[in-house]
Design a protein around this motif. Structure first.
Motif, PDB file in Angstrom:
ATOM      1  N   GLU A 125      11.419  -3.441  28.550  1.00  0.00           N
ATOM      2  CA  GLU A 125      12.275  -3.212  27.388  1.00  0.00           C
ATOM      3  C   GLU A 125      13.715  -3.648  27.616  1.00  0.00           C
ATOM      4  O   GLU A 125      14.426  -3.939  26.660  1.00  0.00           O
ATOM      5  N   ALA A 126      14.159  -3.672  28.857  1.00  0.00           N
ATOM      6  CA  ALA A 126      15.506  -4.137  29.205  1.00  0.00           C
ATOM      7  C   ALA A 126      15.432  -4.688  30.620  1.00  0.00           C
ATOM      8  O   ALA A 126      14.673  -4.184  31.449  1.00  0.00           O
ATOM      9  N   LEU A 127      16.234  -5.741  30.885  1.00  0.00           N
ATOM     10  CA  LEU A 127      16.145  -6.386  32.190  1.00  0.00           C
ATOM     11  C   LEU A 127      17.465  -7.036  32.571  1.00  0.00           C
ATOM     12  O   LEU A 127      18.075  -7.736  31.760  1.00  0.00           O
ATOM     13  N   LEU A 128      17.883  -6.784  33.795  1.00  0.00           N
ATOM     14  CA  LEU A 128      19.022  -7.476  34.385  1.00  0.00           C
ATOM     15  C   LEU A 128      18.547  -8.121  35.684  1.00  0.00           C
ATOM     16  O   LEU A 128      17.847  -7.493  36.474  1.00  0.00           O
ATOM     17  N   VAL A 129      18.919  -9.374  35.882  1.00  0.00           N
ATOM     18  CA  VAL A 129      18.588 -10.098  37.106  1.00  0.00           C
ATOM     19  C   VAL A 129      19.908 -10.441  37.779  1.00  0.00           C
ATOM     20  O   VAL A 129      20.722 -11.172  37.221  1.00  0.00           O
ATOM     21  N   ASP A 130      20.120  -9.884  38.955  1.00  0.00           N
ATOM     22  CA  ASP A 130      21.386 -10.067  39.683  1.00  0.00           C
ATOM     23  C   ASP A 130      22.583  -9.728  38.795  1.00  0.00           C
ATOM     24  O   ASP A 130      23.592 -10.431  38.789  1.00  0.00           O
ATOM     25  N   GLY A 131      22.438  -8.675  37.992  1.00  0.00           N
ATOM     26  CA  GLY A 131      23.533  -8.182  37.151  1.00  0.00           C
ATOM     27  C   GLY A 131      23.713  -8.905  35.836  1.00  0.00           C
ATOM     28  O   GLY A 131      24.612  -8.573  35.069  1.00  0.00           O
ATOM     29  N   ALA A 132      22.884  -9.895  35.533  1.00  0.00           N
ATOM     30  CA  ALA A 132      23.021 -10.665  34.291  1.00  0.00           C
ATOM     31  C   ALA A 132      21.712 -10.605  33.492  1.00  0.00           C
ATOM     32  O   ALA A 132      20.647 -10.303  34.034  1.00  0.00           O
ATOM     33  N   GLU A 133      21.837 -10.909  32.210  1.00  0.00           N
ATOM     34  CA  GLU A 133      20.642 -10.960  31.373  1.00  0.00           C
ATOM     35  C   GLU A 133      19.723 -12.076  31.845  1.00  0.00           C
ATOM     36  O   GLU A 133      20.155 -13.027  32.490  1.00  0.00           O
ATOM     37  N   LEU A 134      18.455 -11.966  31.486  1.00  0.00           N
ATOM     38  CA  LEU A 134      17.462 -12.959  31.869  1.00  0.00           C
ATOM     39  C   LEU A 134      17.840 -14.325  31.298  1.00  0.00           C
ATOM     40  O   LEU A 134      18.216 -14.440  30.132  1.00  0.00           O
ATOM     41  N   ALA A 135      17.763 -15.342  32.120  1.00  0.00           N
ATOM     42  CA  ALA A 135      18.115 -16.699  31.703  1.00  0.00           C
ATOM     43  C   ALA A 135      17.192 -17.179  30.585  1.00  0.00           C
ATOM     44  O   ALA A 135      15.998 -16.864  30.568  1.00  0.00           O
ATOM     45  N   PHE A 136      17.744 -17.944  29.659  1.00  0.00           N
ATOM     46  CA  PHE A 136      16.968 -18.506  28.561  1.00  0.00           C
ATOM     47  C   PHE A 136      15.833 -19.351  29.134  1.00  0.00           C
ATOM     48  O   PHE A 136      16.018 -20.089  30.085  1.00  0.00           O
ATOM     49  N   GLY A 137      14.666 -19.216  28.549  1.00  0.00           N
ATOM     50  CA  GLY A 137      13.525 -19.992  29.009  1.00  0.00           C
ATOM     51  C   GLY A 137      12.646 -19.260  30.009  1.00  0.00           C
ATOM     52  O   GLY A 137      11.620 -19.774  30.418  1.00  0.00           O
ATOM     53  N   LEU A 138      13.065 -18.066  30.423  1.00  0.00           N
ATOM     54  CA  LEU A 138      12.248 -17.276  31.335  1.00  0.00           C
ATOM     55  C   LEU A 138      11.693 -16.059  30.605  1.00  0.00           C
ATOM     56  O   LEU A 138      12.287 -15.560  29.662  1.00  0.00           O
ATOM     57  N   SER A 139      10.572 -15.599  31.072  1.00  0.00           N
ATOM     58  CA  SER A 139       9.912 -14.433  30.506  1.00  0.00           C
ATOM     59  C   SER A 139       9.543 -13.501  31.652  1.00  0.00           C
ATOM     60  O   SER A 139       9.237 -13.959  32.754  1.00  0.00           O
ATOM     61  N   ALA A 140       9.558 -12.197  31.399  1.00  0.00           N
ATOM     62  CA  ALA A 140       9.217 -11.228  32.438  1.00  0.00           C
ATOM     63  C   ALA A 140       7.823 -10.673  32.204  1.00  0.00           C
ATOM     64  O   ALA A 140       7.450 -10.343  31.081  1.00  0.00           O
ATOM     65  N   ARG A 141       7.058 -10.583  33.258  1.00  0.00           N
ATOM     66  CA  ARG A 141       5.730  -9.970  33.248  1.00  0.00           C
ATOM     67  C   ARG A 141       5.724  -8.928  34.348  1.00  0.00           C
ATOM     68  O   ARG A 141       6.421  -9.079  35.354  1.00  0.00           O
ATOM     69  N   ILE A 142       4.924  -7.891  34.173  1.00  0.00           N
ATOM     70  CA  ILE A 142       4.842  -6.899  35.239  1.00  0.00           C
ATOM     71  C   ILE A 142       3.417  -6.719  35.705  1.00  0.00           C
ATOM     72  O   ILE A 142       2.460  -6.978  34.979  1.00  0.00           O
ATOM     73  N   LYS A 143       3.329  -6.318  36.958  1.00  0.00           N
ATOM     74  CA  LYS A 143       2.064  -5.972  37.583  1.00  0.00           C
ATOM     75  C   LYS A 143       2.260  -4.590  38.179  1.00  0.00           C
ATOM     76  O   LYS A 143       3.209  -4.375  38.939  1.00  0.00           O
ATOM     77  N   GLU A 144       1.385  -3.653  37.798  1.00  0.00           N
ATOM     78  CA  GLU A 144       1.489  -2.321  38.380  1.00  0.00           C
ATOM     79  C   GLU A 144       1.033  -2.397  39.823  1.00  0.00           C
ATOM     80  O   GLU A 144       0.053  -3.060  40.146  1.00  0.00           O
ATOM     81  N   ARG A 145       1.762  -1.744  40.680  1.00  0.00           N
ATOM     82  CA  ARG A 145       1.416  -1.730  42.100  1.00  0.00           C
ATOM     83  C   ARG A 145       0.461  -0.583  42.342  1.00  0.00           C
ATOM     84  O   ARG A 145       0.606   0.478  41.771  1.00  0.00           O
ATOM     85  N   ASP A 146      -0.521  -0.798  43.206  1.00  0.00           N
ATOM     86  CA  ASP A 146      -1.449   0.293  43.500  1.00  0.00           C
ATOM     87  C   ASP A 146      -0.869   1.222  44.550  1.00  0.00           C
ATOM     88  O   ASP A 146       0.092   0.912  45.243  1.00  0.00           O
ATOM     89  N   ALA A 147      -1.459   2.411  44.668  1.00  0.00           N
ATOM     90  CA  ALA A 147      -0.945   3.431  45.576  1.00  0.00           C
ATOM     91  C   ALA A 147      -0.983   2.957  47.028  1.00  0.00           C
ATOM     92  O   ALA A 147      -0.102   3.288  47.820  1.00  0.00           O
ATOM     93  N   GLU A 148      -1.994   2.154  47.404  1.00  0.00           N
ATOM     94  CA  GLU A 148      -2.079   1.650  48.772  1.00  0.00           C
ATOM     95  C   GLU A 148      -0.907   0.745  49.097  1.00  0.00           C
ATOM     96  O   GLU A 148      -0.347   0.800  50.179  1.00  0.00           O
ATOM     97  N   ALA A 149      -0.518  -0.110  48.147  1.00  0.00           N
ATOM     98  CA  ALA A 149       0.613  -1.014  48.382  1.00  0.00           C
ATOM     99  C   ALA A 149       1.884  -0.207  48.554  1.00  0.00           C
ATOM    100  O   ALA A 149       2.731  -0.542  49.382  1.00  0.00           O
TER     101      ALA A 149
END
Length: 108
Positions: free
Chosen positions: A80-104
């Motif tokens: 819903e909100a994202l900062l990369v190195d203190g700045a908004e996500l660069a145009f042309g990029l998209s964020a996806r997430i992967k849930e980490r499992d408990a073992e990881a």
């Protein structure tokens, strides 16, 4: 409600999302390249973010790590909100997430 303690965030070029649609359109129009095309790249950056215990301005739990701060909806797994190195996500990029499992998480 229990929230995941960490996610892996993948930053991918938007063209990678649209590749299938573009290829389908090219095939339908008869303009598909029959030569061997380069496959779109994967993530240009990834980071493991952990729950901070805070709620972000968006109202969702905040996660942070490796230069990325994200508010993630745990029900839909939407960033819903994202900062990369203190700045908004660069145009042309998209964020996806992967849930980490408990073992990881235990290995960390």
């Amino acid at each position: 409600m229990s929230h995941p303690q960490s996610y892996e965030i993948l930053l991918i070029p938007r063209f990678a999302e649209d590749t299938t649609e573009a290829e389908d359109t090219a095939e339908a129009e008869g303009t598909a390249d029959t030569g061997e095309a380069a496959e779109p790249g994967g993530a240009v950056r990834s980071a493991v973010v952990s729950a901070t215990g805070e709620t972000g301005a968006s109202g969702y739990p905040r996660y942070s790590g490796e230069g990325i701060v994200a508010d993630i909806d745990p029900a839909t797994h939407a960033v819903e909100a994202l900062l990369v190195d203190g700045a908004e996500l660069a145009f042309g990029l998209s964020a996806r997430i992967k849930e980490r499992d408990a073992e990881a998480d235990a290995d960390r």
